[in-house]
Scaffold this motif. Structure first.
Motif, PDB file in Angstrom:
ATOM      1  N   THR A  56       0.839  -1.199   0.000  1.00 33.96           N
ATOM      2  CA  THR A  56       0.000   0.000   0.000  1.00 33.96           C
ATOM      3  C   THR A  56       0.875   1.251   0.000  1.00 33.96           C
ATOM      4  O   THR A  56       0.632   2.192  -0.775  1.00 33.96           O
ATOM      5  N   GLU A  57       1.898   1.273   0.839  1.00 38.14           N
ATOM      6  CA  GLU A  57       2.819   2.417   0.858  1.00 38.14           C
ATOM      7  C   GLU A  57       3.511   2.599  -0.483  1.00 38.14           C
ATOM      8  O   GLU A  57       3.645   3.724  -0.974  1.00 38.14           O
ATOM      9  N   HIS A  58       3.949   1.503  -1.084  1.00 36.15           N
ATOM     10  CA  HIS A  58       4.635   1.598  -2.383  1.00 36.15           C
ATOM     11  C   HIS A  58       3.701   2.134  -3.464  1.00 36.15           C
ATOM     12  O   HIS A  58       4.110   2.969  -4.270  1.00 36.15           O
ATOM     13  N   VAL A  59       2.466   1.673  -3.475  1.00 34.53           N
ATOM     14  CA  VAL A  59       1.501   2.161  -4.456  1.00 34.53           C
ATOM     15  C   VAL A  59       1.259   3.653  -4.254  1.00 34.53           C
ATOM     16  O   VAL A  59       1.279   4.433  -5.214  1.00 34.53           O
ATOM     17  N   LEU A  60       1.055   4.074  -3.016  1.00 35.24           N
ATOM     18  CA  LEU A  60       0.813   5.497  -2.751  1.00 35.24           C
ATOM     19  C   LEU A  60       2.029   6.346  -3.098  1.00 35.24           C
ATOM     20  O   LEU A  60       1.888   7.463  -3.614  1.00 35.24           O
ATOM     21  N   ALA A  61       3.226   5.844  -2.836  1.00 36.00           N
ATOM     22  CA  ALA A  61       4.447   6.586  -3.189  1.00 36.00           C
ATOM     23  C   ALA A  61       4.569   6.729  -4.701  1.00 36.00           C
ATOM     24  O   ALA A  61       4.967   7.782  -5.204  1.00 36.00           O
ATOM     25  N   ARG A  62       4.229   5.679  -5.445  1.00 34.21           N
ATOM     26  CA  ARG A  62       4.299   5.752  -6.911  1.00 34.21           C
ATOM     27  C   ARG A  62       3.235   6.708  -7.446  1.00 34.21           C
ATOM     28  O   ARG A  62       3.477   7.436  -8.400  1.00 34.21           O
ATOM     29  N   LEU A  63       2.040   6.710  -6.841  1.00 37.45           N
ATOM     30  CA  LEU A  63       1.013   7.666  -7.242  1.00 37.45           C
ATOM     31  C   LEU A  63       1.462   9.091  -6.951  1.00 37.45           C
ATOM     32  O   LEU A  63       1.289   9.985  -7.785  1.00 37.45           O
ATOM     33  N   LYS A  64       2.045   9.301  -5.781  1.00 37.02           N
ATOM     34  CA  LYS A  64       2.513  10.637  -5.409  1.00 37.02           C
ATOM     35  C   LYS A  64       3.595  11.120  -6.365  1.00 37.02           C
ATOM     36  O   LYS A  64       3.631  12.284  -6.746  1.00 37.02           O
ATOM     37  N   ALA A  65       4.466  10.214  -6.786  1.00 40.60           N
ATOM     38  CA  ALA A  65       5.538  10.563  -7.721  1.00 40.60           C
ATOM     39  C   ALA A  65       5.046  10.591  -9.168  1.00 40.60           C
ATOM     40  O   ALA A  65       5.805  10.941 -10.072  1.00 40.60           O
ATOM     41  N   ARG A  66       3.792  10.221  -9.367  1.00 45.06           N
ATOM     42  CA  ARG A  66       3.193  10.123 -10.709  1.00 45.06           C
ATOM     43  C   ARG A  66       4.027   9.208 -11.611  1.00 45.06           C
ATOM     44  O   ARG A  66       4.280   9.501 -12.772  1.00 45.06           O
ATOM     45  N   ASP A  67       4.429   8.101 -11.032  1.00 44.28           N
ATOM     46  CA  ASP A  67       5.310   7.133 -11.685  1.00 44.28           C
ATOM     47  C   ASP A  67       4.495   5.911 -12.118  1.00 44.28           C
ATOM     48  O   ASP A  67       4.379   4.934 -11.388  1.00 44.28           O
ATOM     49  N   ALA A  68       3.929   5.982 -13.321  1.00 39.31           N
ATOM     50  CA  ALA A  68       3.093   4.887 -13.817  1.00 39.31           C
ATOM     51  C   ALA A  68       3.899   3.609 -14.024  1.00 39.31           C
ATOM     52  O   ALA A  68       3.418   2.514 -13.724  1.00 39.31           O
TER      53      ALA A  68
END
Length: 150
Positions: A56-68
């Motif tokens: 969950t943290e990794h998904v949110l971090a990737r969303l925050k970084a806008r890293d598809a």
């Protein structure tokens, strides 16, 4: 006496060699900082497991970084996961810049889910977390079903 001296020298050289290996490692940055999860303003409720919280943290971090591309790396295998990841970033990238609350729970067959609310954002991001290894459904390692509505 000469053998003992050689043994001491060899042992000393081995200690220096093994102890000096850290000298070649230049990046001592903690993993949470490198993977972006340290920057999350996240409150967690429910009953997370270490694995469900980590993904969950990794998904949110990737969303925050806008890293598809990075987000797609946490998705279950399947056609279209890169497209799904881009769609999620477009939908949730702005909201992920805000503080979030994630309610985590486990399902009945080794799966888990997270309901994420971002402060000031409309809607709830629903993460369906599936066992990474289908042969070990009760292991604590998950992937995200990005093909779900999110």
């Amino acid at each position: 006496m000469r053998r003992a001296g050689r043994a001491v020298c060899a042992a000393g050289a081995l200690v220096l060699l093994l102890g000096g290996c850290d000298a070649f490692v230049t990046d001592h940055t903690p993993e949470r900082v490198r993977n972006g999860t340290n920057e999350l303003d996240l409150t967690v409720t429910g009953r997370p497991t270490p694995g469900s919280l980590a993904v969950t943290e990794h998904v949110l971090a990737r969303l925050k970084a806008r890293d598809a591309a990075g987000l797609a790396g946490f998705a279950k295998d399947g056609a279209g996961r890169e497209d799904d990841a881009r769609r999620w970033v477009a939908r949730w990238g702005d909201a992920a810049q805000r503080p979030a609350t994630a309610h985590l729970a486990t399902g009945e067959k080794g799966d888990a889910f997270a309901e994420v609310r971002f402060t000031g954002a409309r809607g709830t991001l629903s993460l369906m977390l599936l066992p990474e290894d289908e042969d070990d459904p009760y292991g604590d390692s998950f992937v995200v079903a990005l093909d779900e509505d999110g």
